[in-house]
Write a protein that holds these residues in place. Structure first.
Motif, short mmCIF file in Angstrom:
data_model
loop_
_atom_site.label_atom_id
_atom_site.label_comp_id
_atom_site.label_asym_id
_atom_site.label_seq_id
_atom_site.Cartn_x
_atom_site.Cartn_y
_atom_site.Cartn_z
N ILE A 1 -61.28 -56.35 -7.68
CA ILE A 1 -62.07 -55.92 -8.84
C ILE A 1 -63.46 -56.54 -8.68
CG2 ILE A 1 -62.25 -55.89 -11.35
CD1 ILE A 1 -59.27 -56.47 -11.50
N LYS B 1 -70.18 -54.98 -11.80
CA LYS B 1 -71.13 -53.92 -11.48
C LYS B 1 -72.28 -54.42 -10.62
CE LYS B 1 -69.37 -50.42 -13.86
NZ LYS B 1 -68.95 -49.13 -13.24
N ASP C 1 -70.09 -49.95 -7.42
CA ASP C 1 -69.73 -48.59 -7.82
C ASP C 1 -69.44 -47.71 -6.62
OD1 ASP C 1 -69.84 -49.07 -10.53
OD2 ASP C 1 -71.89 -48.33 -10.78
N GLU D 1 -66.14 -48.58 -5.06
CA GLU D 1 -65.03 -47.97 -5.79
C GLU D 1 -64.90 -46.49 -5.44
OE1 GLU D 1 -63.62 -46.90 -10.35
OE2 GLU D 1 -65.38 -48.18 -10.03
N GLN D 2 -66.01 -45.79 -5.39
CA GLN D 2 -65.98 -44.36 -5.05
C GLN D 2 -65.40 -44.12 -3.67
OE1 GLN D 2 -70.05 -43.10 -5.50
NE2 GLN D 2 -70.11 -43.58 -7.69
N TRP E 1 -60.45 -51.58 -5.74
CA TRP E 1 -59.68 -50.95 -6.80
C TRP E 1 -60.60 -50.37 -7.86
CZ3 TRP E 1 -55.68 -48.47 -8.20
CH2 TRP E 1 -55.22 -48.44 -9.52
N LYS E 2 -61.51 -51.22 -8.42
CA LYS E 2 -62.46 -50.70 -9.39
C LYS E 2 -63.59 -51.69 -9.64
CE LYS E 2 -59.91 -52.12 -13.57
NZ LYS E 2 -59.40 -51.63 -14.87
N SER E 3 -64.68 -51.16 -10.20
CA SER E 3 -65.79 -52.00 -10.64
C SER E 3 -65.84 -51.97 -12.16
CB SER E 3 -67.12 -51.49 -10.06
OG SER E 3 -67.41 -50.18 -10.51
N VAL E 4 -66.24 -53.09 -12.73
CA VAL E 4 -66.28 -53.23 -14.19
C VAL E 4 -67.58 -53.91 -14.58
CG1 VAL E 4 -63.76 -53.40 -14.33
CG2 VAL E 4 -65.12 -55.48 -14.14
#
Length: 263
Positions: A126, A129, A174, A177-178, A183-186
């Motif tokens: 994780i 941003k 970002d 993640e794309q 897994w994801k950015s927050v």
């Protein structure tokens, strides 16, 4: 061992390790390597630990190797970087990959060089941003070590892996993640909240099943489909006799929350 370069704690089934040289963007020295190695050995030995969380202190996750720790001047005798990989970086990646539990990495700020590949060696990444990933090795005439040449093409394919490795361009959280690199950015302010919530979830999850899932996914790169199907059968046979499987089924039927032991 007393720690001067990391923060480490075990609480509620969660082992949390924070790289703690914020003035140097948490870059690795030999002393830091030894402290991280000691902490990982404690995680392996402590049966209460069911998830491992890795992050960095300050404005960056990890800038890779501290070049001042093995400085070399132009025209001077070189240093054996292969020795450094064999003694420190390779064992570090292998230790992370072999932990019998989920490994979460919360990337705050820059993750460059060995720092980028250390993060990507974890099971779930994780990133805030403002985080970025930089395969900076090409700027020094080197190759992506710390498992980079193995991890990158498996995560994002050969074309993108080659571009990152040979150009050394910054990849935003970002975009990572794309591309499926993480897994994801927050939002930055939610990074540790998200990472901690995930760690707390895993701390009460069926740890053995997750460990086998991790192992099966890792070895799938080497197996043929028949070999992988055989492995799945062997793992399912063993897990079917576990307490957590019986508890999961009982909880589902009773419409209650399961109480997994992780064994």
């Amino acid at each position: 061992m007393s720690y001067e370069n990391i923060l480490f704690e075990i609480q509620g089934g969660i082992a949390k390790l924070t790289l703690n040289r914020p003035d140097k963007l948490n870059s690795f020295t030999q002393a830091m390597h030894l402290e991280v190695r000691d902490a990982l050995a404690k995680v392996q030995a402590d049966k209460s630990v069911r998830v491992f969380l890795l992050t960095g202190a300050g404005r960056g996750f990890c800038a890779g190797q501290d070049l001042g720790d093995r400085a070399v001047e132009p025209g001077a005798e070189g240093v054996d970087l292969g020795d450094s990989v064999e003694k420190f970086y390779a064992p570090l990646v292998l230790a992370l990959r072999s932990l019998p539990m989920p490994v979460i990495c919360a990337v705050n700020g820059v993750a460059a060089g060995a720092g980028a590949n250390l993060a990507l060696a974890c099971d779930i990444v994780i990133a805030g941003k403002s985080a970025s990933f930089v395969e900076a090795f090409c700027r020094l005439g080197l190759i992506p070590d710390t498992g980079g040449t193995w991890i990158l093409p498996r995560l994002i394919g050969m074309a993108r892996a080659t571009g990152l490795a040979m150009l050394g361009e910054k990849l935003t959280a970002d975009r990572a993640e794309q591309w499926g690199l993480i897994w994801k950015s927050v939002p930055d302010e939610l990074l540790m909240t998200e990472a901690t919530a995930m760690a707390e979830h895993f701390a009460t999850a069926p740890t053995k099943g997750l460990a086998y899932t991790k192992k099966a996914l890792q070895i799938s790169h080497c197996n043929s489909l028949p070999e992988q199907l055989k492995l799945e059968g062997e793992m399912m046979r063993e897990l079917g006799y576990s307490h957590d499987y019986r508890e999961g089924v009982a909880a589902f039927i009773a419409k209650r929350a399961p109480e997994f032991k992780g064994e």
